[in-house]
Design a protein around this motif. Structure first.
Motif, PDB file in Angstrom:
ATOM      1  N   GLN A  47       9.032   4.259   2.067  1.00 13.65           N
ATOM      2  CA  GLN A  47       7.943   3.295   1.872  1.00 13.65           C
ATOM      3  C   GLN A  47       8.429   2.099   1.051  1.00 13.65           C
ATOM      4  OE1 GLN A  47       4.129   6.226   2.526  1.00 13.65           O
ATOM      5  NE2 GLN A  47       4.409   5.441   0.481  1.00 13.65           N
ATOM      6  N   SER A  51       8.622  -1.752   2.340  1.00 16.60           N
ATOM      7  CA  SER A  51       7.990  -2.831   1.560  1.00 16.60           C
ATOM      8  C   SER A  51       8.943  -4.007   1.409  1.00 16.60           C
ATOM      9  CB  SER A  51       7.599  -2.342   0.162  1.00 16.60           C
ATOM     10  OG  SER A  51       6.778  -1.216   0.252  1.00 16.60           O
ATOM     11  N   GLU A  59       7.172 -14.708   2.795  1.00 16.96           N
ATOM     12  CA  GLU A  59       8.044 -15.749   2.233  1.00 16.96           C
ATOM     13  C   GLU A  59       8.813 -16.478   3.335  1.00 16.96           C
ATOM     14  OE1 GLU A  59       9.337 -14.576  -2.092  1.00 16.96           O
ATOM     15  OE2 GLU A  59       9.916 -13.014  -0.687  1.00 16.96           O
ATOM     16  N   LYS A  78      16.831 -15.502  -1.784  1.00 22.76           N
ATOM     17  CA  LYS A  78      15.923 -14.443  -2.240  1.00 22.76           C
ATOM     18  C   LYS A  78      15.516 -13.538  -1.073  1.00 22.76           C
ATOM     19  CE  LYS A  78      11.417 -13.735  -4.428  1.00 22.76           C
ATOM     20  NZ  LYS A  78      10.832 -12.767  -3.522  1.00 22.76           N
ATOM     21  N   SER A 115       3.959  -1.542   0.678  1.00 28.16           N
ATOM     22  CA  SER A 115       3.166  -2.021  -0.450  1.00 28.16           C
ATOM     23  C   SER A 115       1.950  -2.833   0.006  1.00 28.16           C
ATOM     24  CB  SER A 115       4.041  -2.864  -1.383  1.00 28.16           C
ATOM     25  OG  SER A 115       3.270  -3.271  -2.489  1.00 28.16           O
ATOM     26  N   ASN A 116       0.815  -2.548  -0.624  1.00 27.42           N
ATOM     27  CA  ASN A 116      -0.444  -3.272  -0.364  1.00 27.42           C
ATOM     28  C   ASN A 116      -0.243  -4.788  -0.370  1.00 27.42           C
ATOM     29  OD1 ASN A 116      -0.027  -3.092  -3.373  1.00 27.42           O
ATOM     30  ND2 ASN A 116      -1.926  -4.257  -3.431  1.00 27.42           N
ATOM     31  N   PHE A 118       1.826  -6.991   0.547  1.00 25.08           N
ATOM     32  CA  PHE A 118       2.338  -7.834   1.632  1.00 25.08           C
ATOM     33  C   PHE A 118       1.345  -8.006   2.771  1.00 25.08           C
ATOM     34  CE2 PHE A 118       6.088  -6.128  -0.599  1.00 25.08           C
ATOM     35  CZ  PHE A 118       6.397  -7.322  -1.248  1.00 25.08           C
ATOM     36  N   VAL A 135       4.663 -10.774  -8.010  1.00 22.08           N
ATOM     37  CA  VAL A 135       5.001  -9.624  -7.161  1.00 22.08           C
ATOM     38  C   VAL A 135       6.374  -9.063  -7.551  1.00 22.08           C
ATOM     39  CG1 VAL A 135       5.397  -8.867  -4.785  1.00 22.08           C
ATOM     40  CG2 VAL A 135       3.513 -10.462  -5.308  1.00 22.08           C
ATOM     41  N   ASP A 136       7.356  -9.956  -7.641  1.00 22.54           N
ATOM     42  CA  ASP A 136       8.676  -9.463  -8.063  1.00 22.54           C
ATOM     43  C   ASP A 136       8.628  -9.016  -9.522  1.00 22.54           C
ATOM     44  OD1 ASP A 136      10.998 -10.104  -5.872  1.00 22.54           O
ATOM     45  OD2 ASP A 136       9.314 -11.468  -5.712  1.00 22.54           O
ATOM     46  N   TYR A 154      18.998   6.991  -5.132  1.00 20.71           N
ATOM     47  CA  TYR A 154      17.837   6.109  -5.355  1.00 20.71           C
ATOM     48  C   TYR A 154      18.008   5.379  -6.694  1.00 20.71           C
ATOM     49  CZ  TYR A 154      12.775   4.869  -5.107  1.00 20.71           C
ATOM     50  OH  TYR A 154      11.558   4.217  -5.024  1.00 20.71           O
ATOM     51  N   GLU A 165      16.217  -8.680  -8.616  1.00 18.84           N
ATOM     52  CA  GLU A 165      14.785  -8.968  -8.791  1.00 18.84           C
ATOM     53  C   GLU A 165      14.544  -9.881  -9.995  1.00 18.84           C
ATOM     54  OE1 GLU A 165      12.790  -8.378  -6.516  1.00 18.84           O
ATOM     55  OE2 GLU A 165      12.747  -6.316  -5.816  1.00 18.84           O
ATOM     56  N   MET A 204      -0.390  -3.000  -7.127  1.00 20.11           N
ATOM     57  CA  MET A 204       0.941  -2.530  -6.691  1.00 20.11           C
ATOM     58  C   MET A 204       1.379  -1.258  -7.417  1.00 20.11           C
ATOM     59  SD  MET A 204       3.177  -6.011  -6.443  1.00 20.11           S
ATOM     60  CE  MET A 204       4.722  -5.222  -6.009  1.00 20.11           C
ATOM     61  N   PRO A 207      -2.948   3.809  -7.776  1.00 19.99           N
ATOM     62  CA  PRO A 207      -4.232   4.147  -8.404  1.00 19.99           C
ATOM     63  C   PRO A 207      -4.059   4.569  -9.859  1.00 19.99           C
ATOM     64  CG  PRO A 207      -3.581   5.793  -6.748  1.00 19.99           C
ATOM     65  CD  PRO A 207      -2.612   4.670  -6.648  1.00 19.99           C
ATOM     66  N   ASN A 228       1.672   5.285 -13.443  1.00 18.96           N
ATOM     67  CA  ASN A 228       1.157   4.059 -12.819  1.00 18.96           C
ATOM     68  C   ASN A 228       0.467   3.169 -13.876  1.00 18.96           C
ATOM     69  OD1 ASN A 228       1.909   5.543 -10.589  1.00 18.96           O
ATOM     70  ND2 ASN A 228      -0.080   5.500  -9.554  1.00 18.96           N
TER      71      ASN A 228
HETATM   72  N1  BYC Z   1       0.788   0.069  -1.784  1.00 24.32           N
HETATM   73  O1  BYC Z   1      -0.255   9.260  -5.910  1.00 24.32           O
HETATM   74  P1  BYC Z   1       0.165   7.818  -5.908  1.00 24.32           P
HETATM   75  C1  BYC Z   1       9.122  -5.885  -3.579  1.00 24.32           C
HETATM   76  C2  BYC Z   1      -0.227   5.051  -2.029  1.00 24.32           C
HETATM   77  S1  BYC Z   1       8.856  -4.421  -2.731  1.00 24.32           S
HETATM   78  C3  BYC Z   1       0.627   0.938  -0.791  1.00 24.32           C
HETATM   79  O2  BYC Z   1       0.088   7.107  -7.214  1.00 24.32           O
HETATM   80  P2  BYC Z   1       3.051   7.603  -5.954  1.00 24.32           P
HETATM   81  C4  BYC Z   1       9.317  -7.138  -2.877  1.00 24.32           C
HETATM   82  C5  BYC Z   1       0.849   6.105  -2.228  1.00 24.32           C
HETATM   83  O3  BYC Z   1       1.957   5.875  -1.373  1.00 24.32           O
HETATM   84  C6  BYC Z   1       8.576  -3.233  -4.003  1.00 24.32           C
HETATM   85  N2  BYC Z   1       0.382   2.247  -0.995  1.00 24.32           N
HETATM   86  O4  BYC Z   1       1.625   7.691  -5.257  1.00 24.32           O
HETATM   87  C7  BYC Z   1       9.791  -7.163  -1.587  1.00 24.32           C
HETATM   88  C8  BYC Z   1       0.061   7.359  -1.917  1.00 24.32           C
HETATM   89  O5  BYC Z   1      -0.107   7.487  -0.506  1.00 24.32           O
HETATM   90  P3  BYC Z   1       0.808   8.538   0.374  1.00 24.32           P
HETATM   91  C9  BYC Z   1       7.832  -2.045  -3.557  1.00 24.32           C
HETATM   92  C10 BYC Z   1       0.324   2.666  -2.270  1.00 24.32           C
HETATM   93  O6  BYC Z   1       4.057   7.543  -4.881  1.00 24.32           O
HETATM   94  C11 BYC Z   1       9.884  -8.367  -0.895  1.00 24.32           C
HETATM   95  C12 BYC Z   1      -1.328   7.048  -2.466  1.00 24.32           C
HETATM   96  O7  BYC Z   1      -1.430   5.636  -2.521  1.00 24.32           O
HETATM   97  N3  BYC Z   1       7.957  -1.053  -4.605  1.00 24.32           N
HETATM   98  O8  BYC Z   1       9.136  -5.816  -4.751  1.00 24.32           O
HETATM   99  O9  BYC Z   1       3.179   8.667  -6.995  1.00 24.32           O
HETATM  100  C13 BYC Z   1       9.508  -9.565  -1.510  1.00 24.32           C
HETATM  101  C14 BYC Z   1      -1.566   7.628  -3.839  1.00 24.32           C
HETATM  102  O10 BYC Z   1      -0.715   7.012  -4.838  1.00 24.32           O
HETATM  103  C15 BYC Z   1       0.502   1.811  -3.346  1.00 24.32           C
HETATM  104  C16 BYC Z   1       7.898   0.277  -4.375  1.00 24.32           C
HETATM  105  O11 BYC Z   1       7.711   0.712  -3.276  1.00 24.32           O
HETATM  106  C17 BYC Z   1       0.741   0.460  -3.078  1.00 24.32           C
HETATM  107  N4  BYC Z   1       0.911  -0.441  -4.041  1.00 24.32           N
HETATM  108  O12 BYC Z   1       3.018   6.200  -6.752  1.00 24.32           O
HETATM  109  C18 BYC Z   1       9.067  -9.535  -2.823  1.00 24.32           C
HETATM  110  C19 BYC Z   1       8.114   1.163  -5.584  1.00 24.32           C
HETATM  111  N5  BYC Z   1       0.381   2.522  -4.489  1.00 24.32           N
HETATM  112  O13 BYC Z   1       2.226   8.037   0.308  1.00 24.32           O
HETATM  113  C20 BYC Z   1       8.993  -8.324  -3.524  1.00 24.32           C
HETATM  114  C21 BYC Z   1       8.406   2.606  -5.249  1.00 24.32           C
HETATM  115  C22 BYC Z   1       0.115   3.782  -4.142  1.00 24.32           C
HETATM  116  O14 BYC Z   1       0.620   9.849  -0.287  1.00 24.32           O
HETATM  117  N6  BYC Z   1       7.229   3.407  -5.218  1.00 24.32           N
HETATM  118  N7  BYC Z   1       0.080   3.871  -2.804  1.00 24.32           N
HETATM  119  O15 BYC Z   1       0.219   8.437   1.752  1.00 24.32           O
HETATM  120  C23 BYC Z   1       6.629   3.902  -6.328  1.00 24.32           C
HETATM  121  O16 BYC Z   1       7.040   3.682  -7.454  1.00 24.32           O
HETATM  122  C24 BYC Z   1       5.417   4.789  -6.130  1.00 24.32           C
HETATM  123  O17 BYC Z   1       5.434   5.255  -4.797  1.00 24.32           O
HETATM  124  C25 BYC Z   1       4.072   4.044  -6.426  1.00 24.32           C
HETATM  125  C26 BYC Z   1       2.891   4.975  -6.065  1.00 24.32           C
HETATM  126  C27 BYC Z   1       3.988   3.705  -7.906  1.00 24.32           C
HETATM  127  C28 BYC Z   1       3.939   2.774  -5.595  1.00 24.32           C
END
Ligand code: BYC
Length: 322
Positions: A47, A51, A59, A78, A115-116, A118, A135-136, A154, A165, A204, A207, A228
């Motif tokens: 995921q 994103s 962009e 970028k 990510s929400n 985008f 966002v960044d 990772y 970033e 982002m 929850p 979070n």
């Molecule tokens: N958007 O139990 P939770 C960038 C979902 S890109 C969508 O808290 P978790 C950039 C979550 O997946 C940077 N969905 O989950 C690029 C879960 O659903 P599933 C992107 C979200 O994983 C280009 C449900 O809600 N960064 O910077 O413990 C240009 C319950 O949530 C979101 C990452 O991906 C969301 N925002 O914590 C510019 C960071 N939030 O999967 C810039 C890596 C929650 O069970 N990910 N959900 O169906 C993480 O750190 C964690 O996965 C999260 C969520 C903190 C996002």
């Protein structure tokens, strides 16, 4: 092997995994790990990769309309970085036993989220500033914490991504600072972009902790090191000060420093909007997915050519050995 022997081996393997986690040792691809840990990581890393790649779209839309050659060069660099981040992350996920093809299928079928943020449109140049800065900026806060995540590939990907970033965040802040030092119209545009991107940027982080179903396992396995809400608070604290310096107002009338907590308190986040967006109904979800599917189909010949080249090289290597 007898059933009892097999069970003993499994228990020993699980014990060695838990001991490693306990010692803060990184888990590496060849280490034994519980299936649920593997699946949790595949979900999160894929995921994250999606994103980065989908994030290139809002962009990319502004490359041809950047206001100067300098701004265009920086934006191009970028966006190229974001593509690179996607590639490191897809590679990290592949070490867990899923193929790139499967990950893309999961994205296209809607099984995998991204990510929400985008799914909102970049309407004007100030939005490019807001994306870079907010966002960044939000992404860095989350990703600095992920540098200490328990899965080796990772965490190593995060180290490199964070360095890039921080340049992205400064690129966005520079755009906003310049606009705030410009005409009344430019200041209005910058404030309008801030108003539209602030709340989605807070979302982002996911929850609230009490509503985050994945957090329990993520903390147990040290995939997450900070919650979070902790990360969201960190982002708010640093961003409020940056906004003040350039004269932008945070669009939250309830924002107030809380001396006892040592953080700003903020107004309620519209979680209905968040779930609506992540379930596919945001302003740009369809546009983002249609674009990705189309471009992916158009790029099939590149993947076929790369595969043909790989097969040719493999055959040559085989012939040279025999
Ligand atoms: N958007 O139990 P939770 C960038 C979902 S890109 C969508 O808290 P978790 C950039 C979550 O997946 C940077 N969905 O989950 C690029 C879960 O659903 P599933 C992107 C979200 O994983 C280009 C449900 O809600 N960064 O910077 O413990 C240009 C319950 O949530 C979101 C990452 O991906 C969301 N925002 O914590 C510019 C960071 N939030 O999967 C810039 C890596 C929650 O069970 N990910 N959900 O169906 C993480 O750190 C964690 O996965 C999260 C969520 C903190 C996002």
């Amino acid at each position: 092997m007898e059933l009892q022997e097999q069970t003993t081996v499994q228990v020993d393997l699980l014990k060695s995994f838990e001991e490693k986690i306990g010692r803060d040792d990184a888990i590496e691809p060849k280490d034994k790990m519980p299936d649920a840990y593997r699946k949790h990581l595949i979900r999160q890393i894929s995921q994250h990769a999606h994103s980065e790649v989908i994030g290139m779209q809002p962009e990319g839309n502004w490359i041809t309309r950047a206001p100067s050659l300098r701004a265009k060069q920086i934006l191009l660099a970028k966006i190229q970085d974001e593509g690179g981040h996607g590639l490191y992350l897809y590679s990290a996920a592949e070490t867990l036993g899923i193929s790139r093809t499967e990950m893309i299928e999961q994205l296209h079928s809607g099984k995998a989220k991204y990510s929400n943020i985008f799914n909102y449109p970049a309407l004007n140049w100030a939005d490019i500033g807001a994306i870079g800065w907010l966002v960044d900026g939000a992404a860095i806060v989350n990703q600095v914490s992920l540098q200490r995540t328990s899965y080796g590939p990772y965490s190593r990907a995060m180290v490199r991504i964070c360095k890039e970033e921080s340049f992205h965040q400064r690129q966005g802040y520079e755009i906003m600072a310049k606009m705030m030092a410009g005409t009344a119209d430019q200041r209005e545009m910058a404030q309008d972009a801030m108003n539209r991107w602030w709340w989605p940027a807070l979302m982002m982080f996911g929850p609230h902790d009490s509503e985050s179903p994945r957090s329990g396992d993520a903390f147990k396995w040290k995939i997450k090191r900070q919650s979070n809400d902790e990360l969201r608070a960190k982002f708010i604290d640093k961003t409020v000060q940056q906004a003040e310096v350039i004269g932008l107002t945070i669009p939250d009338k309830d924002l107030k420093w809380n001396e006892a907590r040592g953080h700003y308190d903020h107004g309620p986040i519209d979680w209905n909007e968040f779930y609506n967006v992540i379930n596919g109904n945001g302003p740009c979800n369809k546009q983002r997915m249609d674009h990705h599917k189309r471009v992916h189909a158009e790029g099939a010949w590149v993947r076929e050519a790369a595969e043909a080249y790989r097969a040719k090289k493999e055959k040559q290597l085989f012939q040279s050995k025999n």
